[in-house]
Structures are given as structure tokens and as C-alpha cells.
Design an enzyme around this catalytic site. Structure first.
Site, PDB file in Angstrom:
ATOM      1  N   SER A  78       0.875  -1.175   0.000  1.00  0.00           N
ATOM      2  CA  SER A  78       0.000   0.000   0.000  1.00  0.00           C
ATOM      3  C   SER A  78       0.909   1.220   0.000  1.00  0.00           C
ATOM      4  O   SER A  78       2.085   1.131   0.395  1.00  0.00           O
ATOM      5  CB  SER A  78      -0.832   0.006   1.286  1.00  0.00           C
ATOM      6  OG  SER A  78      -1.455   1.269   1.485  1.00  0.00           O
ATOM      7  N   TYR A  88      -2.639  -1.004  10.286  1.00  0.00           N
ATOM      8  CA  TYR A  88      -2.498  -1.150   8.830  1.00  0.00           C
ATOM      9  C   TYR A  88      -1.142  -0.612   8.365  1.00  0.00           C
ATOM     10  O   TYR A  88      -0.430  -1.264   7.603  1.00  0.00           O
ATOM     11  CB  TYR A  88      -3.639  -0.392   8.151  1.00  0.00           C
ATOM     12  CG  TYR A  88      -3.784  -0.623   6.670  1.00  0.00           C
ATOM     13  CD1 TYR A  88      -4.514  -1.705   6.180  1.00  0.00           C
ATOM     14  CD2 TYR A  88      -3.210   0.249   5.743  1.00  0.00           C
ATOM     15  CE1 TYR A  88      -4.668  -1.910   4.814  1.00  0.00           C
ATOM     16  CE2 TYR A  88      -3.356   0.051   4.381  1.00  0.00           C
ATOM     17  CZ  TYR A  88      -4.095  -1.022   3.920  1.00  0.00           C
ATOM     18  OH  TYR A  88      -4.244  -1.217   2.568  1.00  0.00           O
TER      19      TYR A  88
END
Ligand code: NAD
Length: 260
Positions: A142, A155
């Protein structure tokens, strides 16, 4: 390029993983789908891909939170397909909350699914790839593997760890015809992004519409969401012969976000 290659994509019942499955099947790869969801819908996806692209498509329901499930899945793929050529670690979840309110079970689940699952799949898949002297491992990281955003402690931690794992395994496998890379998407409009909007609105004291425009699209200089097709296209390129010297990198596909 990937024709005849057995490709396992974790988290491919939805979003980015599902589009990767479609694009790899279109190019002639045999596919192993994985992920959660309604069994009838998953079977319809499996059968649809097999018929449309005339490739072998299987589904394995291994839960990425369970290391035994993961080891069993890799064993089944090796036995049923004669080897695993391409491994794409893509399963992921998100949770958004300030650190002092961040639920411990959500931290554990994000670290388990987004980070540790990739360790377990790679650990089980590498011996076969080394033996066959060819392999491609792609981790869906990401932009949050490179930069942080508030309220996403688990995350961001898991995705930074994926970038480190990618480098480490690339070094360990470099002389075996194996490449290991990560793709770092910016915001892609999938259920994972859609579901985080209400919690982000709560954490930032904004409306949901403000979150979409002032937080998500604000991060990306292009002011557009990245598409699933763009991510799948890069994954295919990373599996090609032209990409055989690309290993150990995390490649942003983020409309300029991490250029900031
Ligand atoms: P998605 O919610 O559409 O897909 C997530 C997939 O993971 C689904 O197939 C789901 O069933 C699977 N999954 C979740 N928990 C699982 C478990 N315990 N075991 C097995 N499978 C499980 O989301 P997406 O946006 O397509 O996300 C795919 C990957 O892309 C994730 O790793 C995510 O972090 C990453 N990513 C997404 C974006 C984005 O903006 N959408 C941006 C950067 C990175």
C-alpha cells in the site's frame, strides 16, 4: 507471459485480487482463488473464470489468520497443480481508530491477515520455487508501506513490515530465478476503502463526503482513484521475463501520493 503458470492469489474473492485473477486467467494462467464470501457467489466466480478463459480455476477457503490453513493450502496447490509458480499475497483488511481506542482484536487481525499471512505463504511456497528455479512473489502492500496516515496504526505497521519482508526474501531467493516485489497502491475504490469511510468520518469529525474528497482524493495529486486494472497490469508485468531483474522493490501506483 503467465500462460500455464499456476497462480495463487490470496484475497481474490473481491476487489484488487479478483481483478488480478481475471487478468491472469485472461493471459492463460491457472488460478487458485482464496478469500471470504458467500460460497455460491464464489463458486459462480470460479466456474465463470474457468469457462470464459479455458483455464483451470480452483478455490481454497484457507483463513489467512490460521497458519495451519495456510500451510495446508500451499500443500494442496502443489499436489493438485504440480507446483506453485506465482504467489500473490493480497488478502487484507482495514480498521480506522485513534490509538487510544484501537481495539486489540483489530490490531491482531490486521497484523495476522495483512502481515503474518504473507510470511506463512512465502515460507511454504519458496522450497518448491527454488527446486523449479522459477517463481514470482508479489505482495499487495500500500502507499501506507511508505508513508503513514493517522488512525491507521495497525495497517501502516503491517504494510511497512510487508516492504521489509519483500526486500528480505528477494535477497534470499535472488539466485534461484525468483523475484519478490510489492505493489503499493494508493486509494482504489473497493469494498475495503468504502467500508473505512464511516469510521474515518467519526475519527476526523467529518462527513462521509468530506472524507472521500478531503482525505482520500486529497492524498492523490491526480484527484482520481487508482483502478483495479492498473494494479493487475503491473502484477502481470512483474511476472514477465522483462521484469526478471526487478526484485526487492515496493512500487507505488498512487497517482503521485508518495511523491509529496
Ligand atoms: P477487498 O475488501 O475488496 O478485498 C480483500 C480480500 O481479502 C477479500 O477477498 C477478502 O475476502 C479477503 N480476506 C479478508 N480477510 C481474510 C481472511 N481472514 N482470510 C482470507 N481472505 C481474507 O479489498 P481490496 O481493496 O481489494 O484489498 C486488497 C489488498 O489491497 C489488501 O491487502 C489491501 O490492504 C490492499 N490495498 C488496497 C487499497 C485500496 O485502496 N483499496 C490500497 C492499498 C492497498
Amino acid at each position: 507471459m503467465v500462460s500455464g503458470k499456476t497462480t495463487l492469489i490470496t484475497g481474490s474473492t473481491s476487489g484488487i485480487g479478483l481483478e488480478m485473477a481475471r487478468e491472469f486467467a485472461r493471459e492463460g494462467a491457472d488460478i487458485v482463488l482464496n478469500g471470504l464470501g458467500d460460497p455460491a457467489e464464489i463458486e459462480a466466480t470460479r466456474a465463470g473464470l474457468a469457462e470464459e478463459f479455458s483455464v483451470k480455476v480452483a478455490y481454497d477457503g484457507a483463513n489467512m489468520l490460521n497458519p495451519d490453513d495456510i500451510a495446508g493450502m500451499i500443500d494442496r496447490v502443489e499436489a493438485d497443480f504440480g507446483g506453485l509458480d506465482i504467489l500473490i499475497n493480497n488478502a487484507g483488511i482495514q480498521y480506522v481508530a485513534p490509538i487510544e481506542d484501537f481495539p486489540v482484536d483489530k490490531w491482531d487481525a490486521i497484523i495476522g491477515i495483512n502481515q503474518s499471512a504473507a510470511f506463512h505463504t512465502i515460507r511454504a511456497a519458496v522450497p518448491g520455487m527454488k527446486k523449479r528455479k522459477w517463481g514470482r512473489i508479489i505482495n499487495t502492500a500500500s502507499a501506507h508501506a511508505l508513508v503513514a496516515s493517522p488512525f491507521k496504526s495497525a495497517y501502516v505497521s503491517a504494510k511497512h513490515a510487508i516492504a521489509g519482508l519483500t526486500k528480505t526474501i528477494a535477497l534470499e531467493t535472488a539466485t534461484f530465478g525468483i523475484t519478490v516485489n510489492a505493489i503499493a497502491p494508493g486509494y482504489v475504490w473497493t469494498p475495503l476503502v468504502e467500508k473505512q469511510i464511516p469510521d474515518t468520518a467519526k475519527a476526523r469529525g467529518m462527513t462521509e463526503e468530506q472524507v472521500k474528497h478531503d482525505v482520500l482524493l486529497e492524498a492523490q495529486p491526480t484527484k482520481e482513484f487508482v483502478t483495479v486494472e492498473e494494479i493487475a497490469g503491473l502484477a502481470l508485468f512483474l511476472c514477465s521475463d522483462q521484469a526478471r531483474s526487478i526484485t526487492g522493490v515496493t512500487i507505488p501506483v498512487d497517482g503521485g501520493w508518495t511523491a509529496h
